[in-house]
Design a protein around this motif. Sequence first.
Motif, mmCIF file in Angstrom:
data_model
loop_
_atom_site.group_PDB
_atom_site.id
_atom_site.type_symbol
_atom_site.label_atom_id
_atom_site.label_comp_id
_atom_site.label_asym_id
_atom_site.label_seq_id
_atom_site.Cartn_x
_atom_site.Cartn_y
_atom_site.Cartn_z
ATOM 1 N N UNK A 2 0.815 -1.207 0.000
ATOM 2 C CA UNK A 2 0.000 0.000 0.000
ATOM 3 C C UNK A 2 0.854 1.265 0.000
ATOM 4 N N UNK A 3 2.008 1.215 0.633
ATOM 5 C CA UNK A 3 2.893 2.379 0.618
ATOM 6 C C UNK A 3 3.356 2.670 -0.807
ATOM 7 N N UNK A 4 3.755 1.617 -1.514
ATOM 8 C CA UNK A 4 4.177 1.790 -2.907
ATOM 9 C C UNK A 4 3.010 2.281 -3.751
ATOM 10 N N UNK A 5 1.823 1.752 -3.519
ATOM 11 C CA UNK A 5 0.648 2.175 -4.281
ATOM 12 C C UNK A 5 0.339 3.657 -4.025
ATOM 13 N N UNK A 6 0.472 4.099 -2.774
ATOM 14 C CA UNK A 6 0.214 5.504 -2.444
ATOM 15 C C UNK A 6 1.161 6.426 -3.195
ATOM 16 N N UNK A 7 2.410 5.986 -3.382
ATOM 17 C CA UNK A 7 3.395 6.816 -4.071
ATOM 18 C C UNK A 7 3.270 6.736 -5.590
ATOM 19 N N UNK A 8 3.017 5.541 -6.096
ATOM 20 C CA UNK A 8 3.035 5.330 -7.550
ATOM 21 C C UNK A 8 1.675 5.461 -8.221
ATOM 22 N N UNK A 9 0.623 5.237 -7.466
ATOM 23 C CA UNK A 9 -0.734 5.293 -8.025
ATOM 24 C C UNK A 9 -1.671 5.926 -6.992
ATOM 25 N N UNK A 10 -1.510 7.235 -6.722
ATOM 26 C CA UNK A 10 -2.298 7.887 -5.676
ATOM 27 C C UNK A 10 -3.812 7.786 -5.904
ATOM 28 N N UNK A 11 -4.241 7.862 -7.164
ATOM 29 C CA UNK A 11 -5.683 7.755 -7.429
ATOM 30 C C UNK A 11 -6.188 6.348 -7.095
ATOM 31 N N UNK A 12 -5.444 5.337 -7.484
ATOM 32 C CA UNK A 12 -5.817 3.959 -7.153
ATOM 33 C C UNK A 12 -5.801 3.719 -5.647
ATOM 34 N N UNK A 13 -4.825 4.331 -4.984
ATOM 35 C CA UNK A 13 -4.725 4.197 -3.534
ATOM 36 C C UNK A 13 -5.954 4.811 -2.859
ATOM 37 N N UNK A 14 -6.348 6.011 -3.267
ATOM 38 C CA UNK A 14 -7.529 6.661 -2.680
ATOM 39 C C UNK A 14 -8.790 5.837 -2.947
ATOM 40 N N UNK A 15 -8.899 5.261 -4.140
ATOM 41 C CA UNK A 15 -10.062 4.420 -4.456
ATOM 42 C C UNK A 15 -10.088 3.184 -3.548
ATOM 43 N N UNK A 16 -8.933 2.626 -3.313
ATOM 44 C CA UNK A 16 -8.876 1.438 -2.449
ATOM 45 C C UNK A 16 -9.267 1.780 -1.013
#
Length: 118
Positions: A2-16
């Motif tokens: 999730x940390x990597x997702x927050x940095x690399x795909x912030x929109x996907x992270x917020x959706x998750x």
Amino acid sequence: MLTAMAMCDPDGFRARLRRPYRPTGHLKIMWVHFPHEGVITDDAGCRNLGQLPSFAGYFGAPRAGNAVRPSTDTTGRGGFVYLLHSDADVVEADAARVGAWSDEGALFDVRPAPAAAV
């Protein structure tokens, strides 16, 4: 992840983050204790743990040759058995087995400690 997702795909992270959290498994951590003082001569009984449907691992297991004494706290001297399964009833049944094995001293063979000289 999730940390990597927050940095690399912030929109996907917020959706998750908006999706509700639903656990997919049940976890129980069992503290292994020793009913008697002595020295571990064998850990063959620990092999039975691997046959449990929910067995996920054993952290901090003592080894043959280690001195043990009756456990009075959860400092981890006997280690911790991790049980994980999608069915809570399976975890509870396995936890009862691990607890009984620990209470009976069935996980480790322990040679009694020699009596102290007076």
